[in-house]
Enzyme design. Structure first.
Site, PDB file in Angstrom:
ATOM      1  CG  HIS A 223      -0.334   0.289   2.518  1.00  0.00           C
ATOM      2  ND1 HIS A 223      -0.011  -0.708   3.416  1.00  0.00           N
ATOM      3  CD2 HIS A 223       0.033   1.451   3.112  1.00  0.00           C
ATOM      4  CE1 HIS A 223       0.515  -0.176   4.504  1.00  0.00           C
ATOM      5  NE2 HIS A 223       0.552   1.146   4.342  1.00  0.00           N
ATOM      6  CG  ASP A 251      -0.209  -4.068   2.703  1.00  0.00           C
ATOM      7  OD1 ASP A 251       0.313  -3.433   1.758  1.00  0.00           O
ATOM      8  OD2 ASP A 251      -0.484  -3.554   3.805  1.00  0.00           O
ATOM      9  N   GLY A 330       3.574   5.776   9.053  1.00  0.00           N
ATOM     10  CA  GLY A 330       4.964   5.869   8.635  1.00  0.00           C
ATOM     11  C   GLY A 330       5.768   4.619   8.938  1.00  0.00           C
ATOM     12  CB  SER A 332       3.265   1.420   6.200  1.00  0.00           C
ATOM     13  OG  SER A 332       2.014   1.588   6.790  1.00  0.00           O
ATOM     14  CB  SER A 347      -0.100  -5.017   6.738  1.00  0.00           C
ATOM     15  OG  SER A 347      -1.276  -4.724   6.011  1.00  0.00           O
TER      16      SER A 347
END
Length: 378
Positions: A223, A251, A330, A332, A347
């Site tokens: 993502h 993801d 952030g 992620s 994720s």
């Protein structure tokens, strides 16, 4: 998708939070070194591969290298102003430059070969220092300068066709031009940086975190961006391009880095140290697990469940692992480890690192399998 840096959401899909400042070293902190005997074997193998030597030749070269180092350390002090540098010539011959014949006998006594030169090492270094003092006035076509003791000159390197610009720079610096040689070079140096798990990277106006280094780049959350988008590193230097991305449904994604970035099998622990990644053995439910991300750093918890399907606003993602380790926007894409075993990439989730919450990660092995990637380990 990652949110713009101007936002600071802490719930839902983890994405890019506001980042006021980001100070990180270009080179990652060292991990534990291997034993001395292992290093020797590795060095010999690398010398045979890269220098085209046999095993006996590599051993002889190492002995000559050690002799040259001892000779340089000893004679630089004892020869004083007449010392003109030490270097290895063909056949592992240790050569020492001297500015007078009397000093040559002392070189021979030390088991090295003397060579009479016009300028001492100190004189050449003074020329180089003079260029340094005027370095800010050097044209972009001048890529660097250095003392070359083997030719008893200071070499100024410039791009092809720019010798006149280099000569003008040398003359303006006020150094002795007869000790300077201008060489053409087609290479414009660029700094190198390490790819390290948990560090920030940027996609346009958004920020995510590096998952794990793989051969050719690193894995991260899908993502965070679309295939084909350019990314930059924690220092805003161009880093590469997103080579693959899948979200929702999955993801995961990966970034193919450019030649200025070196993938390393380490993860930032955000306390000045790194975790050395040793493999990717999957941990069990109930196991302790820690994660690294560019917003909240190093956080730990336990594995609560595997193969969970999560409904995000953008759609469902299946096959995620559930944990009670906190994370925020952030983080992620960042790294998850059990001990030194890589587990997956961040994720999304709910909550934050003030009140706590639930965080999900995409297991690593599926990412490696889908894209045919190889994990980089230390």
């Amino acid at each position: 998708m990652p949110r713009k840096i101007a936002s600071a959401a802490a719930a839902g899909v983890l994405a890019a939070g506001f980042l006021a400042t980001l100070h990180q070293p270009a080179l990652a902190a060292p991990v534990d070194a291997p034993a001395a005997d292992a290093v020797s074997v590795e060095i010999l193998a690398a010398m045979q591969r890269d220098l085209g030597l046999t095993a006996p030749q590599a051993e002889a070269r190492l002995a000559a290298d050690a002799k040259a180092a001892r000779t340089e350390q000893s004679l630089r002090g004892t020869l004083g102003a007449s010392y003109g540098g030490t270097w290895l010539a063909a056949g592992n011959e240790v050569v020492v430059g001297v500015t007078d014949a009397a000093a040559a006998e002392r070189v021979r006594a030390a088991g090295a070969t003397p060579r009479v030169v016009a300028a001492s090492e100190a004189a050449l270094t003074a020329v180089k220092d003079g260029l340094d003092a005027h370095g800010t006035s050097a044209p972009k076509s001048v890529t660097g300068w250095y003392v070359d003791v083997t030719t008893n000159t200071v070499v100024v390197e410039s791009l092809p066709g720019a010798a006149a610009e280099a000569a003008t720079f040398v003359a303006a610096s006020g150094v002795k031009v007869d000790r300077v040689r201008v060489d053409a070079t087609a290479q414009a140096p660029q700094p190198y940086y390490d790819v390290r798990g948990g560090d920030a990277y940027y996609i346009g106006g958004s920020r995510c975190s590096v998952g794990f280094s793989v051969v050719g780049g690193f894995v991260t959350a899908g993502h965070c961006g679309r295939a084909g988008q350019a990314v930059s590193g924690y220092n805003q230097v161009a880093m590469g391009t997103i080579a693959g991305s899948s979200f929702p449904g999955n993801d995961y994604g990966w970034v193919r880095t450019n030649s200025n970035w070196t993938p390393r099998g380490i993860v930032n622990r955000y306390n000045g140290t790194n975790v050395a990644v040793r493999g990717s053995t999957e941990s069990a439910v109930g196991a302790s697990i820690c994660r690294s991300g560019s917003t909240t750093g190093w956080r730990c918890g336990t594995v609560q469940a595997k193969n969970q399907t999560v409904s995000y606003p953008q759609g469902q993602v299946g096959g995620l692992t559930r944990t009670n380790a906190c994370a925020q926007g952030g983080d992620s894409g960042g790294s998850w480890l059990s001990g030194n075993q890589a587990q997956g990439v961040t994720s999304g989730g709910s909550g934050n690192c003030t009140t706590g919450g639930t965080t999900f990660f995409q297991p690593l092995r599926e990412i490696l399998s889908v894209y045919g990637l190889t994990l980089v380990t230390s």
